[in-house]
Design an enzyme around this catalytic site. Sequence first.
Site, PDB file in Angstrom:
ATOM      1  N   ASN A   7      34.139  59.585  41.294  1.00 19.99           N
ATOM      2  CA  ASN A   7      33.008  58.710  41.008  1.00 19.99           C
ATOM      3  C   ASN A   7      31.979  59.561  40.260  1.00 19.99           C
ATOM      4  O   ASN A   7      31.280  60.373  40.859  1.00 19.99           O
ATOM      5  CB  ASN A   7      32.436  58.174  42.325  1.00 19.99           C
ATOM      6  N   ARG A  88      36.219  55.573  39.203  1.00 19.80           N
ATOM      7  CA  ARG A  88      35.421  54.369  39.373  1.00 19.80           C
ATOM      8  C   ARG A  88      34.719  54.090  38.050  1.00 19.80           C
ATOM      9  O   ARG A  88      34.048  54.974  37.505  1.00 19.80           O
ATOM     10  CB  ARG A  88      34.385  54.605  40.472  1.00 19.80           C
ATOM     11  N   HIS A 177      30.410  46.338  43.233  1.00 24.32           N
ATOM     12  CA  HIS A 177      30.956  46.773  44.534  1.00 24.32           C
ATOM     13  C   HIS A 177      32.330  46.147  44.803  1.00 24.32           C
ATOM     14  O   HIS A 177      32.727  45.976  45.963  1.00 24.32           O
ATOM     15  CB  HIS A 177      30.040  46.366  45.721  1.00 24.32           C
ATOM     16  N   ARG A 236      15.709  47.834  44.729  1.00 23.39           N
ATOM     17  CA  ARG A 236      15.811  46.701  43.800  1.00 23.39           C
ATOM     18  C   ARG A 236      15.231  45.432  44.423  1.00 23.39           C
ATOM     19  O   ARG A 236      15.390  45.189  45.619  1.00 23.39           O
ATOM     20  CB  ARG A 236      17.273  46.435  43.424  1.00 23.39           C
ATOM     21  N   GLU A 398      36.022  52.997  49.342  1.00 23.41           N
ATOM     22  CA  GLU A 398      36.311  52.718  47.938  1.00 23.41           C
ATOM     23  C   GLU A 398      37.287  53.734  47.351  1.00 23.41           C
ATOM     24  O   GLU A 398      38.070  53.412  46.470  1.00 23.41           O
ATOM     25  CB  GLU A 398      34.997  52.700  47.137  1.00 23.41           C
TER      26      GLU A 398
END
Length: 413
Positions: A7, A88, A177, A236, A398
């Site tokens: 990642n 990723r 995601h 956010r 992940e």
Amino acid sequence: MKIISVNAGSSSLKFKLLDMPNENVIIEGAIERIGEETAIYTLKKDGKKDRKIVSIPNHNIAVEVILDDLIKMQIIKSFDEIKGVGHRVVQGGALYDKSVLIDDSVIQNIEKLSSLAPLHNPANLTGILAFKKAIPMAITVAVFDTAFHQTMEEDVFMYATPYEWYKKYGVRKYGFHGSSHRFVSEKIAEVEGRKDLRIVVCHIGNGASISAVKNGKCIDTTMGLTPLEGIPMGTRSGNVDPTVLEFVARNENKTVPEIIDILNKKSGYLGITSYSNDSRDLEDATDYIINDDKKSIYNTKEKQDELAKLCNLALNIQYKRVVDYIGSYYILLGGIDVIAFTAGIGENSSRFRHAILSRLSVLGVVVDEETNNKYRSTLVKITTNASKIKSYIVPTDEEIVIARDVYSLIKYA
Ligand code: ADP
């Protein structure tokens, strides 16, 4: 067979080396602050963590340092033991609904899609190129954050904006995601022993999104063209009336990109409280536990009262919006069989899960308070047998999704 999940961010590179297909993690690590003299390099093996400060000028050097260490630590004898590298990639647009072997055309497409994800895709690509350079004989796979959501119907992913924007620029909802939503929904199907399930996956970390999964396919998700849409997060805002942009830009004499930056990086928990983007800090502050480094600021009862109020407010705004989405997904899915909680907050915060599930009592949800309070990051059911909807904590992974996809694509290489 050894496979690396990668990642790569703009100044970081995280990796996990796995033995496949048994999915054992051999070693994992991260280099943060790439480009600085004081990059932070961490490695974790057999439960032991090692952390050092090193000078890492760029991603190529970061990859070299990591691979050299694998040799020095006698984890591998030579680079060609690593058969596959999975990366990723945040934005795959409408081009990719599954993971693919990376060739020149995939690299070009990831580059093209950078206009939709300028903060992420170029960084992901840097990681891809650095590994290709260091171990050219390994196969390379792109695993897209958006892929799992490509099953959404047109009336779900379209915004009611001029159709031309969609045609010309691909303005629509993509969702993010995806690997986590996929991993968690597959895990629930495994635990329940069937695939015909209506699942709501709540991936709540610093970034947060919810998805509705029916019979293994995503039918809606909260994030949109970018990860800004949906529920409020650590920094956010989630959804706001778009007019806020123009209104604040005018009143604060700021540009639209500046306001978007504030909505991405200085809103959510942090924006409401001006204190922290970490749910633990907010939860603590509502109990009047103040971080040591902030004690000199919140040094009176009055200031602590005000902070506790704001932290409560920030959390409640988020809980309210999460429940709004779950309610709408209940209708969309035609009922819900399982609600799953994952990622930093979803896995660890019993308070968050309690807040959400208790607000769903109208749907017949009954929380098993003892189990909910006892467990974190453990696959466990947290509703009682009387509950009409089951709820589970599901630790996400992940990297396993990435390694599994690389492993299954190796035979086509
Ligand atoms: P991301 O991958 O989006 O950066 P994570 O999934 O790692 O986010 O989640 C990070 C968040 O999880 C932190 O901001 C923190 O609020 C929350 N978190 C992590 N551990 C705990 C915990 N033990 N209790 C409550 N919240 C936690």
